[in-house]
Design a protein around this motif. Structure first.
Motif, mmCIF file in Angstrom:
data_model
loop_
_atom_site.group_PDB
_atom_site.id
_atom_site.type_symbol
_atom_site.label_atom_id
_atom_site.label_comp_id
_atom_site.label_asym_id
_atom_site.label_seq_id
_atom_site.Cartn_x
_atom_site.Cartn_y
_atom_site.Cartn_z
ATOM 1 N N GLU A 198 165.402 55.811 25.424
ATOM 2 C CA GLU A 198 164.199 55.148 24.866
ATOM 3 C C GLU A 198 163.001 55.659 25.117
ATOM 4 O O GLU A 198 162.131 55.879 24.336
ATOM 5 N N ILE A 199 162.674 55.890 26.360
ATOM 6 C CA ILE A 199 161.560 56.395 26.878
ATOM 7 C C ILE A 199 161.059 57.665 26.374
ATOM 8 O O ILE A 199 160.070 58.167 25.940
ATOM 9 N N LEU A 200 162.229 58.660 26.180
ATOM 10 C CA LEU A 200 161.870 60.072 25.849
ATOM 11 C C LEU A 200 162.023 60.356 24.674
ATOM 12 O O LEU A 200 161.479 61.273 23.929
ATOM 13 N N VAL A 201 162.314 59.171 23.457
ATOM 14 C CA VAL A 201 162.427 59.541 22.166
ATOM 15 C C VAL A 201 161.172 59.798 21.739
ATOM 16 O O VAL A 201 160.789 60.662 20.916
ATOM 17 N N ASN A 202 159.849 58.950 22.198
ATOM 18 C CA ASN A 202 158.449 59.327 21.921
ATOM 19 C C ASN A 202 157.784 60.383 22.815
ATOM 20 O O ASN A 202 156.542 60.430 22.428
ATOM 21 N N ALA A 203 158.605 60.982 23.670
ATOM 22 C CA ALA A 203 157.795 61.664 24.704
ATOM 23 C C ALA A 203 157.977 63.177 24.242
ATOM 24 O O ALA A 203 159.089 63.674 23.488
ATOM 25 N N HIS A 204 157.181 63.918 24.425
ATOM 26 C CA HIS A 204 157.070 65.340 24.222
ATOM 27 C C HIS A 204 157.214 66.306 25.536
ATOM 28 O O HIS A 204 156.719 65.907 26.692
ATOM 29 N N GLY A 205 157.876 67.415 25.364
ATOM 30 C CA GLY A 205 158.087 68.446 26.526
ATOM 31 C C GLY A 205 158.883 67.901 27.571
ATOM 32 O O GLY A 205 159.067 68.626 28.551
ATOM 33 N N PHE A 206 160.065 67.517 27.024
ATOM 34 C CA PHE A 206 161.234 67.253 28.108
ATOM 35 C C PHE A 206 162.446 67.762 27.533
ATOM 36 O O PHE A 206 162.633 67.480 26.291
ATOM 37 N N THR A 207 163.315 68.151 28.481
ATOM 38 C CA THR A 207 164.841 68.412 28.118
ATOM 39 C C THR A 207 165.390 67.470 28.959
ATOM 40 O O THR A 207 165.100 67.138 30.171
ATOM 41 N N ALA A 208 166.560 66.597 28.179
ATOM 42 C CA ALA A 208 166.925 65.632 29.097
ATOM 43 C C ALA A 208 168.723 65.766 29.040
ATOM 44 O O ALA A 208 169.345 66.180 28.092
ATOM 45 N N LEU A 209 169.170 65.924 30.088
ATOM 46 C CA LEU A 209 170.652 66.098 30.330
ATOM 47 C C LEU A 209 171.036 64.657 31.076
ATOM 48 O O LEU A 209 170.487 64.171 31.842
ATOM 49 N N SER A 210 172.364 64.533 30.760
ATOM 50 C CA SER A 210 173.052 63.257 31.394
ATOM 51 C C SER A 210 174.132 63.658 31.959
ATOM 52 O O SER A 210 175.145 64.548 31.220
ATOM 53 N N LEU A 211 174.597 63.155 33.254
ATOM 54 C CA LEU A 211 175.971 63.431 33.787
ATOM 55 C C LEU A 211 176.682 62.049 33.504
ATOM 56 O O LEU A 211 176.267 61.111 34.198
ATOM 57 N N LEU A 212 177.773 62.125 32.661
ATOM 58 C CA LEU A 212 178.419 60.787 32.283
ATOM 59 C C LEU A 212 179.433 60.545 33.315
ATOM 60 O O LEU A 212 180.271 61.358 33.533
ATOM 61 N N GLU A 213 180.007 59.327 33.337
ATOM 62 C CA GLU A 213 181.085 58.835 33.965
ATOM 63 C C GLU A 213 181.616 57.934 33.033
ATOM 64 O O GLU A 213 181.303 57.001 32.270
#
Lengths: 313, 266
Positions: free
Chosen positions: B207-222
């Protein structure tokens, strides 16, 4: 290597017109197409690899969570997620052949029409298959699935229509969730089936006592694993005694001793399922274990041991 | 991936329920990359309860001594069994599994690793790898309480650039890693975020990153797993692909690394 293993004939069996090199099969849905497991052992050693069930079109399966572990067992509600029969024909068959797997293709349809359409598609490659297994017993789908076992009269048309289209031994996989296994086996035989595989999973559920929510999004799932072995063994014994059709026994087999128990209870072959998840080389070990047992007991062919417990009881 | 047996060199208690298990395995040390995991048999050889193997993200790899380690919290029967294993016994495991993290080290970006609870474990291996390559990293960890107190010495060896938050304030700063991220989002841009932890935390980061710019976001899921190798389809999650289609992906073999912005949390 012992004599029984060296001389493959000692372990071989026939179902319909197909010859299987040994009685250790792996169960549909637990082994994908075998490619993953070939990283652990040579899957061409198996009596047969039964594929994940394919439907006519791609199926996305049930919402997660799909699995929950229980005491010596697991519940699953995968819901027959698969890429559709064209994926098998265009992609998976080729990979399985490269690995030398003997293939039992498992198929699933909501009704006779869907089964017929799938059969028509596999007609051209039928020579590549040792058998086709009709999954008439999945507990995790709304249409088709184990509804066939709830009303065994519906089994007849499916089997006879497919038999009219393809010339491959037909195995009918049945559910333990209704008291219809013997009736279904009789109908299957009358309509041209060559063998019965039992048992598919047993319907069960589990709840979280803090949130009161079900552990599976689908609420219910199919129970498999060592917990169901005595139930499966009883169904195999009871059906095999009737001598309606050859029985492929499955349900909780986790070691060669379990496999031998199913064989002496009358199974002509056995299927390894959930145990593959725990030990990816278990089915290879089971082949070796059965061969060792046969040597130590003085059996020179499967025929000599299959059904021993029926004769004794 | 292989079915392996490795000698346990230590099973250290890190806190009331936190342990670090060190295992000898040249194969894992040679072949594993950050983000990959192993599936461990958490019962004696023929025991059937607990039945299924348990997945654990690889925590450390020491190539000099061919030792890898797992960090785990005792939660159920499987981890309770693991906590009773002793030095000299053999661990039965399959690995390395999953796709792991592949870094483009010349991208000029900094890395922000955000871990919640035991989700810090695989991020530590990623942090060690990035630190070795002299990449700029910020490690943000969030815990409920001070169970992870002894873990701080491990992260301090990897980087001095870390922040620890606890919900009760008993260890590190009182607060949430996600609040820190939200408050500092502007100055953290041009970063690659890698997050691992509870889905509630991952959802907030998304949610925080939806409106942010300049990020690549990866998740390690469990996820709960059965086979761990892509055969059973038990561990799926919902992914919204770039073209908008929603599909189920297997955490074990399609992941566990996913583009965080494509994950659908339900």
């Amino acid at each position: 290597m012992n004599e029984v293993l060296k001389n493959n004939k000692g372990l071989s069996l026939t179902i319909g017109k197909s010859l299987f090199k040994n009685p250790v099969f792996v169960n549909s849905g637990t082994f994908a197409g075998g490619v993953e497991y070939n990283a652990f052992f040579d899957i061409s050693k198996l009596g047969a690899v039964t594929t994940k069930s394919f439907s006519l079109e791609k199926k996305e399966g049930n919402a997660p969570p799909r699995i929950w572990e229980t005491s010596s067992g697991m519940l699953n509600s995968i819901g027959l997620q698969n890429e559709g029969i064209n994926y098998f024909l265009d992609t998976q068959l080729c990979k399985m052949k490269e690995l030398g797997a003997d293939i039992i293709l498992s198929i699933f349809g909501c009704d006779t029409e869907e089964f017929k359409k799938i059969a028509a598609k596999i007609k051209t490659i039928e020579k590549e298959l040792k058998a086709v297994e009709l999954n008439l017993s999945c507990p995790n789908v709304r249409e088709g699935g184990m509804a066939f076992c709830a009303a065994p009269g519906q089994i007849g048309p499916v089997v006879s229509e497919i038999k009219n289209i393809i010339d491959v031994p037909l195995i009918v996989k049945l559910s333990p969730n209704f008291n219809t296994i013997i009736e279904s086996a009789i109908i299957s035989k009358e309509n041209g089936a060559d063998a019965i595989s039992i048992i598919n999973t047993i319907t069960g559920t589990a709840f979280d006592i803090e949130t009161f929510k079900p552990r599976l999004a689908n609420i219910s799932g199919g129970l498999s694993g060592p917990a169901i072995k005595p139930v499966a063994l009883f169904h195999v014994y009871r059906l095999a005694k009737e001598k309606i059709l050859p029985v492929i026994g499955m349900g909780g087999i986790s070691c060669w001793q379990d496999a031998v128990e199913f064989l002496i209870a009358g199974a002509c072959a056995i299927g390894v399922g959930t145990a593959n998840f725990i030990n990816p080389v278990i089915s290879e070990k089971i082949i070796e274990g059965i061969a060792g047992y046969m040597v130590s007991m003085g059996f020179s062919s499967l025929d000599e041991m299959v059904g021993k417990a029926i004769k004794e009881s | 991936m292989k079915l392996l047996s490795g000698e346990i060199l230590a099973n250290k208690k890190y806190g009331s329920s936190l342990y670090k298990l060190e295992v000898f395995s040249p194969y894992i040390c040679r072949n594993a990359i950050p983000g990959q995991f192993v599936e461990v048999k958490c019962s004696t050889e023929d025991a059937t309860d607990p039945l299924l193997r348990r997945p654990f993200g690889i925590y450390e790899i020491d190539k000099r001594f061919n030792v890898f380690s797992l960090l785990y919290i005792v939660r159920g029967k499987g981890t309770a069994f693991l906590s009773r294993m002793e030095k000299g016994q053999n661990l039965d495991f399959i690995g390395p599994l999953g796709n792991g993290l592949k870094f483009d080290l010349d991208d000029g970006k900094k890395y922000i690793l955000i871990g919640g609870g035991i989700g810090i474990a695989p991020l530590c291996l990623a942090a060690a790898h990035l630190a070795e390559k002299e990449k700029e990293i910020l490690f943000i960890a969030g815990f409920k309480d001070n169970v992870f107190f002894s873990w701080e010495k491990d992260i301090a060896k990897i980087t001095q650039n870390y922040r620890i938050f606890t919900e009760d304030g008993s260890f590190g700063e009182k607060g949430l890693p996600t609040s820190y991220l939200a408050a500092n989002i502007k100055k953290l841009n041009n970063s690659i975020i890698i997050a691992c932890g509870p889905s509630d935390m991952l959802r907030v980061i998304q949610e925080i990153l939806v409106n942010a710019h300049g990020f690549t976001a990866l998740s390690l899921l469990e996820e709960r797993m059965a086979c761990g190798i892509g055969a059973c389809m038990g561990c799926v999650i919902k992914i919204k692909e770039a073209d908008g289609t929603v599909v189920y992906k297997k955490v074990c073999s399609d992941g566990p690394v996913f583009n965080l912005m494509e994950v659908i949390f339900e």
